[in-house]
Scaffold this active site. Sequence first.
Site, short mmCIF file in Angstrom:
data_model
loop_
_atom_site.label_atom_id
_atom_site.label_comp_id
_atom_site.label_asym_id
_atom_site.label_seq_id
_atom_site.Cartn_x
_atom_site.Cartn_y
_atom_site.Cartn_z
N ARG A 91 0.83 -1.20 0.00
CA ARG A 91 0.00 0.00 0.00
C ARG A 91 0.86 1.25 0.00
NH1 ARG A 91 -2.79 -3.58 3.55
NH2 ARG A 91 -4.88 -4.09 2.82
N ASP A 151 -10.19 -4.48 8.21
CA ASP A 151 -9.28 -5.45 8.83
C ASP A 151 -9.91 -5.99 10.13
OD1 ASP A 151 -6.61 -4.79 7.20
OD2 ASP A 151 -7.57 -2.91 7.78
N ARG A 154 -12.54 -8.44 9.24
CA ARG A 154 -11.91 -9.71 8.85
C ARG A 154 -11.48 -10.48 10.09
NH1 ARG A 154 -8.30 -6.61 4.27
NH2 ARG A 154 -9.65 -6.98 2.47
N HIS A 178 -3.13 0.72 8.13
CA HIS A 178 -3.87 -0.23 7.31
C HIS A 178 -2.87 -0.77 6.29
CE1 HIS A 178 -6.87 -2.16 4.89
NE2 HIS A 178 -6.66 -1.37 3.85
#
Length: 317
Positions: A91, A151, A154, A178
Amino acid sequence: MRTDKRKVALVGTGMVGMSYAYSMLNQGVCDELVLIDINRKRAEGEAMDLNHGLAFSGSHMKIYAGEYRDCSDADIVVICAGVAQKPGETRLDLLKRNAAVFRSIVEPVTESGFNGIFLVATNPVDIMTRITYSLSGFNPKRVIGSGTTLDTARLRYLLGESLRVDPRNVHAYVIGEHGDSEFVPWSQAMIATKPILSLCGSGGEEDMVNREELKRIEEEVRTAAYKIIEAKQATYYGIGMSLTRITRAILGDENSVFTVSAMLRGEYGQSEVYAGVPCIINKNGIQRVLTLSLTEDEKERLNNSCNTLRESFEGIF
């Protein structure tokens, strides 16, 4: 008669943006949704496609392609614009490419007279949210990133699956960047009010879970996006639904808790950095950051994550 309307402006009609718009339509979260994209024709086509499904949605949303000037009376501007993450690309590798995109977005939005809340989803989301804050000059409470909301979802799903517990009864968070330096503060993870670490015993059959399984789950959460990108080139459904849930909390003035990307100003000993932490969200944006009672090791992991984000931001802005 109600005269006010809940208006959201979406910038970026790629897969993430349209997954968000589709989710918003199906849940009837707002009254007016304007789609803005550098490719005006695409935005018009997406608006047409959504409008053709209105009869089946039970929603009365007004959906149309617009311009930045249409942000003037919006409650929320959601930014999903940016270049896509490539397979194997972190990212943070996206940073320089997406920083240039944001310069062309935030300025015309603020010039329109917009005085609402920015909600950012573009990766690397913590740094892009920090850039949005710097470019806009807004109070940081009104500049929010999706952070580690997905996240955390998840994590709760995987824990629920492992422990055979409804994920809605799992209270655990992913915090920090993140990205690769995110982590789970297991000291704060619970099923109902029972600490998950207390379920890790001596390794006998009576244990509900062991520490190796928790490590596996944490790693699976951290690498989930990479696996999805490898399989289907992009992630969009999960983040689209996450953004919808945050939007609902803002428009509904819910005071709900989400691990959004927020500006830290002394919390956890951190300052002038955006990172994913539990926050109370309402119509004003971030009502306040909830400070968890982290262990010394967890504090160090958060510090390392924040340093990663701070250094990356300072290198480009």
